[in-house]
Design an enzyme around this catalytic site. Sequence first.
Site, PDB file in Angstrom:
ATOM      1  N   GLU A  14      11.242   4.442   9.250  1.00  0.00           N
ATOM      2  CA  GLU A  14       9.781   4.561   9.369  1.00  0.00           C
ATOM      3  C   GLU A  14       9.336   3.361  10.184  1.00  0.00           C
ATOM      4  O   GLU A  14       9.377   2.228   9.715  1.00  0.00           O
ATOM      5  CB  GLU A  14       9.135   4.585   7.986  1.00  0.00           C
ATOM      6  CG  GLU A  14       7.711   5.145   8.007  1.00  0.00           C
ATOM      7  CD  GLU A  14       6.655   4.097   8.307  1.00  0.00           C
ATOM      8  OE1 GLU A  14       6.373   3.890   9.514  1.00  0.00           O
ATOM      9  OE2 GLU A  14       6.141   3.495   7.374  1.00  0.00           O
ATOM     10  N   CYS A  26       0.759   0.686   9.001  1.00  0.00           N
ATOM     11  CA  CYS A  26       1.349   1.543  10.030  1.00  0.00           C
ATOM     12  C   CYS A  26       0.634   2.881  10.116  1.00  0.00           C
ATOM     13  O   CYS A  26       0.677   3.537  11.149  1.00  0.00           O
ATOM     14  CB  CYS A  26       2.836   1.741   9.770  1.00  0.00           C
ATOM     15  SG  CYS A  26       3.244   2.263   8.102  1.00  0.00           S
TER      16      CYS A  26
END
Length: 526
Positions: free
Chosen positions: A243, A277
Amino acid sequence: MNQFVTPNAKTVTAINPATGDVLGEALHTPEDQYASIFQRARQAQKVWAKQSFAQRRTHLVKMRNYIRDHAEELARLVSDSNGKTRMDALITEVLPCQLACDWYGKHAAKVLAPERRGPSSLIWMGKRSEVRHEPLGVVGIISPWNYPLSIPFGEILMGLMAGNAIVLKVAAATPLVGKAIEDIIAAGELPSGLFSHIIGSGGQVSTAMFEHGIDKLFFTGSVPTGKQIMAQAAQTLTPVSLELGGKDPMIVLEDADLERAANGAAWAGYQNAGQSCGGVERIYVHESVYDRFVTLLADRTRALRHGVPNDECDVDIGSMTTANQRLTVEKQLAEALEAGATIVAQSEGPVHGPGHFHAATLVTGIDHGMTLMREETFGPILPVMPFRTEDEAVELANDSPMALTASIWTRDTRYGKKLANRINGGVVAINDHLYTHAMSDVPWGGPGDSGIGRTHGPEGLKEMSKLKVVNWDWLRARRNLWWYPQDKASYAAIRSALYLVAPRTVLDFLRSAIRVLPTMIRKMYF
């Protein structure tokens, strides 16, 4: 000041990024202990894998209750370690961990249950299959500093419920949060050796994980580091889940509730000092409501209370976590301003002093030639651009290799869902942003440079397992039609079987069956 690990250090020092105060120290894990850590993990995993899902769940319940009873203590530690506010720490870190204990404990058994499958064709009428989700073995987790508690802890739970042992490496900037995770796990009373926390440099620990044969690595961090991890994993064909962040767009259509959109942009863009994020990094607003939206967001930006987080919860934005990240944000903003961008509004706060503070900043006059619009900023900067048509908005939103999340703001939810089909992203929210990471039941991750694989939800549990198919035959024949000895009759039967699979007519099907069955019975039973 900044948290760091030097190559030969015996300890890592934890610093409060908002004040510069020393929070404490954590001892490095001696390298000569690595081998025993992984060996004990494998031994413990073999025992753990034999436990039922119900038995595993009892350990998660103990962890959940520990989190409940120590919520304020955990929130304060995360806040002091990362720089986010107490409220941010509670709602985006502590609460999701408690929710995750509950969801994975309750649903893992159903998600990972064996699946029976019947024959896909008459050709395989005697075959039956069962698809099983088996534990991987030893799972490595390398986690970041922006959500130092909730990101690794959710993955730990998925791994444990899937029957794995866990070796964790937290970010050097937040080592005491890693120690807090140890305390939570200890409250779960897991078998000795099933969970280990290694403290050391990221490269050193990742290398050790691959050398000692972990069965999968879950990494959350930057795109460049993720690519290095993937190249390293390729040497041993170790599967990875990566990720790696996002450059997440927010599209405000002309019929949007602008009050809600401005409030949502402020939250999703400035929360955690912009170090999310999945937070808003780019905003595209229809030209007919652009000026009004910018005015509203400017008001929200100026009104933010910016300062050192405290127990009174009278601060909306705390500090950034590291000096390097603050410098990255400052550089991107300076380049944009030099290229013609304009600062419309900023929050007021302690931008000078020992803390890593950066004002929440609203910027207009930007374009996609600027680094601010192309590379992940990971800071409290919100650039806003107008658009004229829906096609233009979609093109702008998709103009990035990072596609973790996105949001569409409109009063017409049905239309928003339709438009979501055109947006490249792992998550596309309608009239909201930056919350689905806290939802244990939905997958998290995105395509392109945002990474590989998914965590959370049923998909995350399955990422923590390996597939095995068990197949058997209930016809109990002496041999299969295609086994030796081969002859013209069996060849003709197989040729006729093609018409059982794709007959021209019903009569064609019956004729084929008549040709196949006698040979099949003779060959298989006599």
